[in-house]
Design a protein around this motif. Structure first.
Motif, PDB file in Angstrom:
ATOM      1  N   VAL B 265       0.771  -1.685   0.277  1.00 27.97           N
ATOM      2  CA  VAL B 265       0.132  -0.030  -0.053  1.00 27.97           C
ATOM      3  C   VAL B 265       0.808   1.156  -0.006  1.00 27.97           C
ATOM      4  O   VAL B 265       1.704   1.489   0.664  1.00 27.97           O
ATOM      5  CB  VAL B 265      -1.128   0.013   1.081  1.00 27.97           C
ATOM      6  CG1 VAL B 265      -1.921   0.661   0.500  1.00 27.97           C
ATOM      7  CG2 VAL B 265      -1.922  -1.641   1.571  1.00 27.97           C
ATOM      8  N   ALA B 266       1.016   2.094  -1.292  1.00 25.24           N
ATOM      9  CA  ALA B 266       2.019   3.003  -1.165  1.00 25.24           C
ATOM     10  C   ALA B 266       1.305   3.941   0.000  1.00 25.24           C
ATOM     11  O   ALA B 266       0.240   3.798   0.696  1.00 25.24           O
ATOM     12  CB  ALA B 266       1.385   4.120  -2.920  1.00 25.24           C
ATOM     13  N   GLY B 267       2.116   4.944   0.482  1.00 25.46           N
ATOM     14  CA  GLY B 267       1.726   6.136   1.597  1.00 25.46           C
ATOM     15  C   GLY B 267       2.380   5.944   2.780  1.00 25.46           C
ATOM     16  O   GLY B 267       2.322   4.202   2.956  1.00 25.46           O
ATOM     17  N   ARG B 268       2.290   6.562   3.787  1.00 32.39           N
ATOM     18  CA  ARG B 268       1.992   5.731   5.129  1.00 32.39           C
ATOM     19  C   ARG B 268       1.220   6.274   5.626  1.00 32.39           C
ATOM     20  O   ARG B 268       0.108   7.231   5.679  1.00 32.39           O
ATOM     21  CB  ARG B 268       3.792   6.875   5.677  1.00 32.39           C
ATOM     22  CG  ARG B 268       5.149   5.844   5.272  1.00 32.39           C
ATOM     23  CD  ARG B 268       5.967   5.903   6.216  1.00 32.39           C
ATOM     24  NE  ARG B 268       6.778   7.206   6.615  1.00 32.39           N
ATOM     25  CZ  ARG B 268       7.136   7.991   7.791  1.00 32.39           C
ATOM     26  NH1 ARG B 268       6.143   6.574   8.589  1.00 32.39           N
ATOM     27  NH2 ARG B 268       7.666   8.585   7.926  1.00 32.39           N
ATOM     28  N   PRO B 269       0.928   5.313   6.908  1.00 35.18           N
ATOM     29  CA  PRO B 269      -0.257   6.143   7.655  1.00 35.18           C
ATOM     30  C   PRO B 269       0.413   7.553   8.579  1.00 35.18           C
ATOM     31  O   PRO B 269       0.913   8.073   8.309  1.00 35.18           O
ATOM     32  CB  PRO B 269      -0.948   5.122   8.931  1.00 35.18           C
ATOM     33  CG  PRO B 269       0.651   4.110   8.698  1.00 35.18           C
ATOM     34  CD  PRO B 269       1.595   4.355   7.834  1.00 35.18           C
ATOM     35  N   PRO B 270      -1.177   8.458   9.104  1.00 35.43           N
ATOM     36  CA  PRO B 270      -0.961   9.584   9.124  1.00 35.43           C
ATOM     37  C   PRO B 270      -0.546   9.509  11.186  1.00 35.43           C
ATOM     38  O   PRO B 270      -0.627   8.426  11.032  1.00 35.43           O
ATOM     39  CB  PRO B 270      -2.375  10.344   9.755  1.00 35.43           C
ATOM     40  CG  PRO B 270      -3.237   8.696  10.019  1.00 35.43           C
ATOM     41  CD  PRO B 270      -2.095   7.931   8.938  1.00 35.43           C
ATOM     42  N   SER B 271       0.806  10.519  11.083  1.00 35.45           N
ATOM     43  CA  SER B 271       0.712   9.962  12.637  1.00 35.45           C
ATOM     44  C   SER B 271      -0.328  10.739  14.009  1.00 35.45           C
ATOM     45  O   SER B 271      -1.298  11.285  13.836  1.00 35.45           O
ATOM     46  CB  SER B 271       1.914  11.415  12.366  1.00 35.45           C
ATOM     47  OG  SER B 271       2.339  11.939  14.067  1.00 35.45           O
TER      48      SER B 271
END
Ligand SMILES: Nc1ncnc2c1ncn2[C@@H]1O[C@H](COP(=O)(O)OP(=O)(O)OP(=O)(O)O)[C@@H](O)[C@H]1O
Ligand SMILES: [Mg+2]
Lengths: 333, 317
Positions: B265-271
């Protein structure tokens, strides 16, 4: 099979250490400026005045050298020394207290030193580690913090200051304990035991206080780190009682380096002995070492120093051999 | 039935508080294996801690509670406040790494009984334990060994034995096999499955491996950035995922005979520290619209027992 290999290895190292130590002991006093034979001859000549001829003096010198084992080449002296030190444990007569044998001096002094120093080292270790364990395990608890602070304060104070403070407080200001050790000769009775205890209390207290802080600090750091290990967390999540966690999980693991430290301390007992026994005029091996060096008494020096080397090496050997009982992972390595 | 009621769990740090589990509200039927999946840091371990009742600094339960579906001897329901009394009796836990979870200087048999305060005679219990570990495919002598004398797989079997020996109602397993090689992993998972079938307890299984979830779980919970985003029967979730994040997770699974390379899954989860508004997945979601960034979607039931938190579930129905 592995166990036998392990023991054989340790004993081999032990013998090597003994041999090296005794060799050093043989050579070092030979570089001392005072020659006991010349010193003795000087005294004789001084007392006898002009009545001693040069021949007499030469003959006396010869017989003294022979008596003290200083005859022959360095090599033959060395070989006979090694034989006597390691096998027959005979260091000949004391030069300063001729003809009383060195072994007799040591036999009188040794129980005092061993008794005082092993007791205090073990007590300081036990108390210090217990306090350190509580301080690390119940981090933030008020009582354990107070105890820990006492340890932290005691730790950097030099031993002789602690000793002097104790002497001033408990021998001068409130003369509860004797200033210097005086023990009547005679059979060991209950009364005499009490007397020994009273006389040994001050030096013992000073030694315990001095060793206590070190153990507290070491154990506290270890216990605090061990408490965060996953196996401690898992034990807590199993519902294991705190007391069991503290001793079986935290202490059993945190004590491993402390056991090594105990061995090192045991080995250094004779270092501490010189200072302690001087300060408290305690009749042990420490006082004997000081007396021997002060009088240039080769044989006595050899005897006392060899003894301390044997003690250090033996203490280390015993710990090495016992260590697998505390850490099962060592056994098969 | 285990009820997770609106759980909010926060960590207190020097920077302030952060909610690592944020409003999870679910009902878990008894006697199933529930798989929990989601990216690293989404709060799976924190949720397990909360369910286990291991709440203590820096973790605190800001709101909500868990009802475990059984009662104390006095007939009161057991909740988060008194679950500790039932640790390893009615709820147990399998740690991630058996290597570090066993005390290295004490024999395993001691560690097997030292949490039971003088119940029956220890020797009797140990006899039963010996028999039990044999059923689990271990030699009986294994429990008399020190941890380092056993292989990784044997140790993990010991952990499973410890967690199941007293027939608990609930077992939490937080990545119980990640430290093991694939063959041993499979053995342990099959063992867990068989035990669950026999004992009918509820297992919470946290794993990163969607393949594992597909094979052994009955229901699935997908978490994203401290939220529950999808919850339903495993078959339904895999066949008709309702949340775009779940869909991406499943699509990233390789299948046999498939030649194209799989993408994560591209990108990263929000902080979790940032100002979180709207749907937390919106930034990575290929279907995100205006409303997704403005309004937070609630976890809603769309078919029987299948829930998701997305404004546009209808797209996948
Ligand atoms: N002791 C702690 N103090 C402060 N924050 C923590 C602590 N433990 C976890 N967190 C934070 O809480 C969030 C959730 O962590 P958690 O361990 O539950 O994630 P996880 O889903 O189990 O991840 P992983 O798959 O990597 O195990 C993370 O953002 C993490 O930074
Ligand atoms: Mg985790």
């Amino acid at each position: 099979m592995n166990l036998i290999k392990y023991i054989a290895g340790r004993v081999g190292v032990y013998l090597m250490v003994l041999f090296t130590g005794i060799t050093i002991i043989f050579f070092v006093p030979r570089f001392m400026p005072s020659d006991p034979v010349e010193g003795y001859i000087g005294r004789m000549v001084y007392q006898a005045g002009q009545t001693m001829s040069a021949e007499d003096v030469e003959q006396l010198r010869e017989s003294l050298r022979e008596l003290y084992g200083l005859k022959g080449s360095l090599l033959s002296q060395y070989i006979s020394f090694i034989r006597r030190a390691l096998i027959s444990w005979d260091f000949g007569p004391s030069l300063a207290g001729y003809p009383k044998p060195v072994s007799e001096y040591i036999a009188t002094a040794l129980p005092w030193t061993l008794g005082l120093l092993t007791t205090t080292t073990v007590l300081a270790w036990t108390l210090g580690n217990l306090v350190g364990l509580l301080a690390g395990f119940f981090h933030g608890n008020r009582i354990t913090t107070v105890l820990e602070v006492i340890g932290v304060i005691l730790y950097p104070i030099p031993y002789y200051i602690l000793a002097l403070v104790l002497i001033i407080l408990l021998a001068y200001v409130w003369p509860v304990f004797p200033l210097s050790t005086t023990i009547m000769p005679g059979a060991l009775t209950i009364r005499k035991l009490g007397e020994i205890f009273r006389n040994s209390f001050l030096p013992g207290m000073a030694l315990i206080l001095a060793g206590f802080g070190w153990n507290v600090l070491g154990m506290k750091a270890m216990a605090y780190a061990t408490k965060e290990e996953p196996f401690v967390t898992y034990a807590r999540l199993k519902g294991t009682p705190s007391f069991t966690i503290m001793f079986h999980y935290v202490f059993r693991n945190a004590m491993l380096p402390q056991i090594t430290a105990l061995a090192l301390h045991m080995g250094m007992i004779f270092n501490g002995a010189v200072l302690t026994e001087m300060l408290f005029s305690y009749p042990g091996v420490g006082s004997l070492i000081r007396y021997a060096i002060g009088n240039g008494d080769y044989n006595l020096i050899y005897g006392t120093l060899s003894l301390s080397i044997v003690a250090v090496a033996t203490a280390a050997l015993i710990v090495d051999l016992l260590y697998p009982l505390f850490d099962p992972r060592i056994r098969y390595r | 039935m285990i009820r997770l009621k609106n759980l909010v769990a926060k960590y207190t740090t020097v920077r302030g508080q952060v909610a690592a589990v944020d409003g999870v509200h679910l009902e878990v039927p008894d006697g199933i294996i529930l798989g929990v999946a989601g990216e690293s840091g989404c709060g799976k371990t924190t949720l397990m801690k909360v369910i286990y009742g291991d709440i203590g600094f820096p973790l605190s339960l800001a709101s909500g509670s868990v009802e475990y579906g059984f009662c104390t001897e006095r007939g009161e329901p057991v909740t988060t406040t008194n679950i500790r009394d039932y640790w390893f009796k009615r709820i147990s836990y399998i740690p991630q790494s058996s290597m570090s979870a066993l005390n290295p200087v004490i024999r395993i048999n001691r560690q097997f009984v030292d949490f039971r305060r003088n119940s029956k005679r220890e020797a009797d219990i140990l006899d039963r334990v010996r028999q039990y570990v044999q059923e689990l495919g271990l030699p009986a002598e294994a429990i008399d060994a020190y941890p380092h004398q056993l292989s990784g797989g044997m140790r993990q079997r010991i952990m499973v034995a410890m967690a199941t020996f007293f027939h608990p109602d609930i077992i939490l397993a937080d990545e119980p096999t990640t430290a093991l090689d694939v063959v041993v992993q499979k053995g342990i998972l099959l063992l867990l499955m068989n035990l669950q079938e026999k004992m009918k307890n509820t297992i919470f299984l946290v794993s990163h491996d969607m393949g594992v979830h597909y094979q052994i779980t009955h229901r699935m919970l997908i978490m994203y950035a401290a939220k529950a985003v999808e919850y339903g029967d495993t078959n339904a979730v895999f066949e008709r995922p309702l949340h775009p994040y779940t869909r991406l997770l499943i699509e990233s699974l390789p299948t046999i005979g498939d030649t194209q390379t799989r993408q994560g899954v591209a990108g990263r989860p929000p902080s979790l520290w940032s100002d979180l508004r709207g749907c937390r997945f919106a930034d990575r979601c290929p279907f995100a619209r205006e409303i997704c960034r403005m309004e937070e979607p609630q976890l809603r039931e769309y078919c029987a027992g299948h829930m998701a938190a997305c404004h546009f579930v209808d797209r996948f129905m």
